[in-house]
Design an enzyme around this catalytic site. Structure first.
Site, PDB file in Angstrom:
ATOM      1  N   LYS A   1       1.574  -1.070   0.138  1.00  0.00           N
ATOM      2  CA  LYS A   1       0.273   0.111  -0.074  1.00  0.00           C
ATOM      3  C   LYS A   1       0.452   0.956   0.021  1.00  0.00           C
ATOM      4  CE  LYS A   1       0.029  -0.132   4.650  1.00  0.00           C
ATOM      5  NZ  LYS A   1      -1.242  -0.521   6.029  1.00  0.00           N
TER       6      LYS A   1
ATOM      7  N   TYR B   1      16.470  30.147   5.671  1.00  0.00           N
ATOM      8  CA  TYR B   1      15.188  31.087   6.151  1.00  0.00           C
ATOM      9  C   TYR B   1      15.636  31.166   7.599  1.00  0.00           C
ATOM     10  CZ  TYR B   1      12.934  30.386   1.475  1.00  0.00           C
ATOM     11  OH  TYR B   1      12.468  30.440   0.333  1.00  0.00           O
TER      12      TYR B   1
END
Length: 816
Positions: free
Chosen positions: A486, A710
């Site tokens: 999955k 940042y």
């Protein structure tokens, strides 16, 4: 292998029922029933395998025309078939290899060591094949079986053998030495690989150099002080290194982006070479190649010419999705008949439905050109390639001998091919790219790839197979495995992993949702598939595609009954909630559930299962026992009413090694296939299947006062250099990895991420690395830094990291 059957029976000490063929035949020894090309010349060896035993394929092979078998079990004999009964099939193959090797009086170079064996073998072969016809191991066939099969490939035209030998425990090298019979040896190095198989490092060294027992001499890296100290008194050992006390002295010049100049003083002569690489690992692999080439009589000019064809070999096939709904297999790093056959076999296993296209170049060995071309045509026909793209001058000659329905396109150079690639209009194909190193067909692979992002998630399929075997060691032989694929096989790539698992013979695949299952069916996956969350699925569509539904509630069951035909059997799996409080029937639902199943017997219950909440931790042992007891009671209640016994399963990856007594009929294996488990007892046995890597985009000097990334979040402690990497949080590298100073790896050296990870990039400190360059590979996790370490630093779990790697990161599937 040219022997009579009587001779073969004597060589392998076999008893036999009857032998009708008494003359010498050029026999082909085969161990894979799927790839028999000449049945009348085939001896099939029925080896035991991880998933199957060769004996079970004998009846079908007899129908195909195979008449000779080597077996180590008693089986019913058929008329007009020869059965050679031995004690052990592997030993029989090795004895045949020794007898075959004894027919050849040619020099052989034997290579062993902890790392670098395959690279050295391939590089040395590329260099000396300019002067000699070479026989070598395909890929990394260096095991007890691999070496035997490699030696059996020796032909009358071969002038030299170059074979690598790998061991993992004591008393393995003697048999390898008898098969290879090397006259010159190379010890690449001695690392910690397979340490657990030896008493100590000295014992491992002693076993390794057994390969060189009858050699004139062998080379080893004298720069390794421990190795030098332990080998300097060995009269057969010749060291190379930078110091004066080595037999061959190496003087390293200045490195640049084009490589490294090196002077070698060998046998009192001085030689200058320009190596195309400058990293220490490549130098360590290059030097013994040069020394052996000189010993074989190659000139300095000839050796240097051979360097031009060398690249950093990838000794594995790469699989990935391509443009226009194509599937790609890249094996463009070497070309000879043995490796060609392996590539065709891999392509055949990879996909059975798509039309097949082959990119192929001239063979580097022009001495056997006609034989190579004839064999190539046979393989093209057998494996049904309908389109051939040839690169080079001599490969054109096969066009007149191909089937008239096979299209042939010819290009003189790879550059010409790349310029005209769009005109070929390749779509909906399985593409095998196979070529000689000098043509650099990997550029075609990159051009046809679906993604060209610099970041790559590499998935090692052989590691998946190894890990499955580790988990199987905790299971009974009859216990089946459902492989959970999955979420795109935990971010790995659903189809490629599913295809490989189907090839390995897993009992069933499990996915989360309907579209995942239908995607696999559309891609040609044939094995059973169960949809674990089929709550909102189209049940009729699932049945039409032969996909099993997991039923976990009464309303869902009633909806299925309304939607599907009652005249056809429909396979379902019943999920019980035993304490997870997720999907599943509660014990209070069982009476009504049973009645509905009895009233609708076209619903066939294949299995009944539940999910453990804390199976991977001993902290929850009592709760796990409680869940198991609740499940077994509910199972008995349902199966007793149904009057048949569906399969039962409750264990997932984390529970297999901790609670093997709860294995029941089936276990579900998911994240564990990739080498991730919480049990410290099993972790050393597993191999990490994933390697996330990227490249350096820019390198710049920064001062200690400069702010990086940042929010001014990063800063160096002193003036230095940073490298900008082509990976960010949009690719799946958590933003906090930089703030928490997670360390990536360049050439085996740890480097901290500095400042917050940006969307598409991040910055690392490379002040302490001297020869770092733009374009260098950087490992985020894999061989040197574990995914668990990244998970711990960023406060996540490995599942989350893997599933979060974005689709723009290329998935490359490698197979040894």
């Amino acid at each position: 292998m040219n022997f009579s059957l009587i001779q073969i029976s004597q060589i392998i000490h076999a008893s036999y029922n009857s032998i009708s063929q008494t003359t010498n035949i050029n026999w082909r020894l085969e161990i894979d029933s799927r790839h028999i090309h000449y049945p009348e010349q085939t001896i099939f060896v029925a080896l035991p395998g991880t998933h199957h035993h060769g004996i079970q394929f004998i009846p079908d092979l007899i129908k195909k025309g195979v008449k000779v078998f080597i077996i180590d079990q008693d089986i019913p004999y058929e008329d007009n078939v020869t059965y050679l009964k031995v004690d052990k099939c592997l030993t029989a193959i090795q004895e045949l290899a020794i007898a075959h090797r004894n027919k050849f009086i040619i020099p052989c170079i034997g290579i062993t060591g902890s790392n670098g064996k395959t690279i050295i073998k391939e590089w040395l072969s590329q260099i000396v094949q300019q002067n000699y016809s070479v026989c070598k191991n395909p890929k990394s066939y260096n095991s007890q079986l691999g070496v035997a099969l490699s030696v059996l490939q020796l032909l009358d035209n071969h002038e030299i053998g170059i074979f690598e030998a790998g061991i993992s425990q004591m008393n393995e090298m003697n048999q390898l030495r008898e098969m290879i019979q090397p006259s010159i040896g190379i010890l690449s190095n001695l690392g910690d690989a397979h340490d657990s198989g030896f008493e100590d490092r000295k014992a491992k060294l002693k076993e390794k150099i057994e390969l060189f027992k009858n050699c004139k001499y062998f080379y080893y890296p004298g720069n390794d002080n421990w190795l030098h100290e332990n080998l300097k008194h060995d009269t057969n050992a010749r060291s190379w290194g930078v110091s004066e006390n080595n037999n061959s002295k190496i003087i390293l010049g200045n490195a640049n982006s084009n490589g490294l100049v090196v002077k070698i003083i060998h046998n009192q002569n001085s030689y200058d070479f320009h190596l195309p690489f400058s990293d220490s690992a490549s130098i360590e692999n290059f030097i013994p190649c040069i020394l052996c080439s000189l010993d074989l009589g190659l000139s300095q000019e000839s050796i240097q010419s051979g360097f031009s064809q060398l690249q950093s070999f990838r000794m594995r096939l790469e699989h990935k999705e391509g443009i226009n709904n194509c599937l790609l297999i890249n094996d463009s790093y070497s070309l000879d008949i043995n490796s060609l056959l392996i590539s065709f076999q891999q392509a055949d296993q990879y996909n059975k439905t798509l039309e097949r296209v082959l990119f192929i170049t001239d063979f580097p060995d022009s001495k056997n050109e006609n034989e190579n071309h004839n064999r190539l045509i046979q393989l093209i026909n057998k494996y049904k390639f309908t389109r051939i793209i040839g690169v080079g001058s001599s490969i054109r000659s096969i066009s007149t001998q191909l089937d008239r329905n096979t299209k042939f396109h010819s290009y003189s150079t790879t550059e010409e091919l790349l310029n005209n690639l769009d005109q070929l209009q390749i779509k909906n194909n399985l593409i095998l790219i196979k070529g000689a190193r000098i043509f650099r067909l990997e550029r075609v692979f990159e051009e046809l790839s679906l993604s060209n992002h610099e970041s790559i998630l590499e998935i090692n399929l052989k590691s998946i197979a190894h890990n499955i075997s580790v988990y199987k060691s905790f299971l009974n032989p009859s216990t089946q495995i459902i492989a959970v694929v999955k979420a795109s096989a935990y971010g790995s790539g659903q189809y490629e992993v599913a295809r490989y698992l189907e090839h390995l013979g897993v009992h069933m695949l499990a996915v989360a949702y309907q579209d995942e299952a239908i995607h696999l069916r559309n891609k040609g996956i044939q094995c059973p598939i169960m949809v674990m969350n089929s709550g909102l699925s189209d049940f009729e569509k699932l049945s039409e595609n032969n996909i099993d539904s997991v039923i976990f509630s009464l309303p869902q069951l009633q909806r299925m009954i309304q939607e599907v035909s009652h005249n056809t059997e429909h396979r379902i799996h019943i999920k019980l909630d035993t304490g997870m409080n997720r999907l599943g029937f509660k014990s209070s639902d069982l009476v009504e559930l049973i009645q509905v199943l009895l009233d609708n017997q076209y619903l066939k219950v294949i299995s009944i299962f539940s999910h453990l909440s804390g199976s991977d931790s001993s902290d929850y042992f009592d709760f796990t026992q409680q869940q198991y007891s609740s499940f077994t009671e509910a199972y008995k209640q349902i199966s007793k009413s149904l009057l048949y016994d569906p399969k039962a399963h409750i264990l997932n990856s984390g529970g297999i090694s901790i609670h093997p007594t709860m294995q029941l009929d089936i276990v579900r294996l998911g994240i564990g296939m990739y080498g991730i488990d919480n049990n410290p007892k099993i972790i050393p046995q597993l191999e990490k299947a994933h390697r996330l890597k990227t490249k350096i985009t820019q390198i710049k000097k920064v001062s200690s006062s400069d702010k990086i990334s940042y929010s001014l979040s990063g800063q160096l402690n002193s003036d230095g250099r940073i490298a900008v990497l082509s990976i960010g949080y949009a690719d799946g590298l958590p933003r906090s990895a930089g703030i928490k100073n997670y360390q990536v790896n360049i050439k085996g050296i740890k480097c901290k991420i500095i400042g917050a990870v940006c969307m598409d990039m991040c910055m690392i400190d490379v002040s302490h690395i001297q020869d770092v360059q733009v374009g260098d590979e950087v490992e985020i996790f894999g061989l040197h830094s574990s995914i668990e370490e990244l998970s711990h630093v960023t406060g996540r779990i490995p599942y989350e990291i893997l599933c979060g790697i974005s689709a723009r990161v290329k998935r490359v599937f490698v197979e040894e």
